[in-house]
Design a protein around this motif. Structure first.
Motif, mmCIF file in Angstrom:
data_model
loop_
_atom_site.group_PDB
_atom_site.id
_atom_site.type_symbol
_atom_site.label_atom_id
_atom_site.label_comp_id
_atom_site.label_asym_id
_atom_site.label_seq_id
_atom_site.Cartn_x
_atom_site.Cartn_y
_atom_site.Cartn_z
ATOM 1 N N UNK A 8 16.544 11.451 0.652
ATOM 2 C CA UNK A 8 15.754 10.477 1.408
ATOM 3 C C UNK A 8 14.390 10.285 0.773
ATOM 4 N N UNK A 9 13.758 9.194 1.104
ATOM 5 C CA UNK A 9 12.415 8.908 0.618
ATOM 6 C C UNK A 9 11.393 9.492 1.583
ATOM 7 N N UNK A 10 10.269 9.937 1.043
ATOM 8 C CA UNK A 10 9.183 10.461 1.866
ATOM 9 C C UNK A 10 7.905 9.700 1.532
ATOM 10 N N UNK A 11 7.049 9.624 2.528
ATOM 11 C CA UNK A 11 5.761 8.957 2.371
ATOM 12 C C UNK A 11 4.686 10.024 2.541
ATOM 13 N N UNK A 12 3.825 10.159 1.549
ATOM 14 C CA UNK A 12 2.811 11.208 1.595
ATOM 15 C C UNK A 12 1.476 10.738 2.161
ATOM 16 N N UNK A 13 1.329 9.452 2.397
ATOM 17 C CA UNK A 13 0.065 8.912 2.899
ATOM 18 C C UNK A 13 0.365 7.705 3.784
ATOM 19 N N UNK A 14 -0.319 7.608 4.924
ATOM 20 C CA UNK A 14 -0.115 6.472 5.825
ATOM 21 C C UNK A 14 -1.271 5.495 5.664
ATOM 22 N N UNK A 40 0.813 -1.216 0.000
ATOM 23 C CA UNK A 40 0.000 0.000 0.000
ATOM 24 C C UNK A 40 0.853 1.275 0.000
ATOM 25 N N UNK A 41 2.098 1.201 0.479
ATOM 26 C CA UNK A 41 2.969 2.374 0.530
ATOM 27 C C UNK A 41 3.620 2.707 -0.808
ATOM 28 N N UNK A 42 3.721 1.764 -1.711
ATOM 29 C CA UNK A 42 4.444 1.962 -2.963
ATOM 30 C C UNK A 42 3.962 3.164 -3.773
ATOM 31 N N UNK A 43 2.659 3.382 -3.942
ATOM 32 C CA UNK A 43 2.251 4.540 -4.758
ATOM 33 C C UNK A 43 2.497 5.888 -4.077
ATOM 34 N N UNK A 44 2.667 5.898 -2.775
ATOM 35 C CA UNK A 44 2.799 7.156 -2.032
ATOM 36 C C UNK A 44 4.226 7.450 -1.601
ATOM 37 N N UNK A 45 5.185 6.678 -2.076
ATOM 38 C CA UNK A 45 6.588 6.873 -1.722
ATOM 39 C C UNK A 45 7.303 7.559 -2.878
ATOM 40 N N UNK A 46 8.053 8.602 -2.539
ATOM 41 C CA UNK A 46 8.837 9.303 -3.559
ATOM 42 C C UNK A 46 10.188 9.698 -2.970
#
Length: 88
Positions: free
Chosen positions: A34-40, A21-27
């Motif tokens: 560093x990588x950031x996650x826009x949605x938990x 579930x994190x793959x589409x929201x990781x950039x």
């Protein structure tokens, strides 16, 4: 052993689901490297929650074990808890 197997299975399944579930929201931000996650996703706190629930289960079983043994005085319960690692 059954509770450990259930907890391990639940944590593994939820961790795989969380990573999916994190793959589409990781950039990747090149500015800070560093990588950031826009949605938990909901499965991320559920993964850590299953680990916390298992820890609470172990504590409750330790208390139940100490109180289940026959004892003559209250100090015997405390000694049993200390033997089971209550200080740790």
């Amino acid at each position: 052993m059954t509770a450990f197997f259930i907890q391990t299975t639940a944590s593994t399944v939820l961790a795989i689901l969380a990573s999916y579930q994190l793959q589409p929201y990781t950039s990747y931000l090149s500015l800070v490297h560093m990588c950031v996650i826009s949605h938990k996703p909901w499965s991320l706190p559920a993964t850590t929650g299953s680990l916390a629930a298992f820890g609470l289960f172990i504590i409750l079983m330790t208390l139940w074990n100490a109180l289940d043994k026959p004892y003559r005085k209250q100090a015997d319960v405390v000694e049993s808890l200390i033997q089971d690692g209550a200080r740790i």
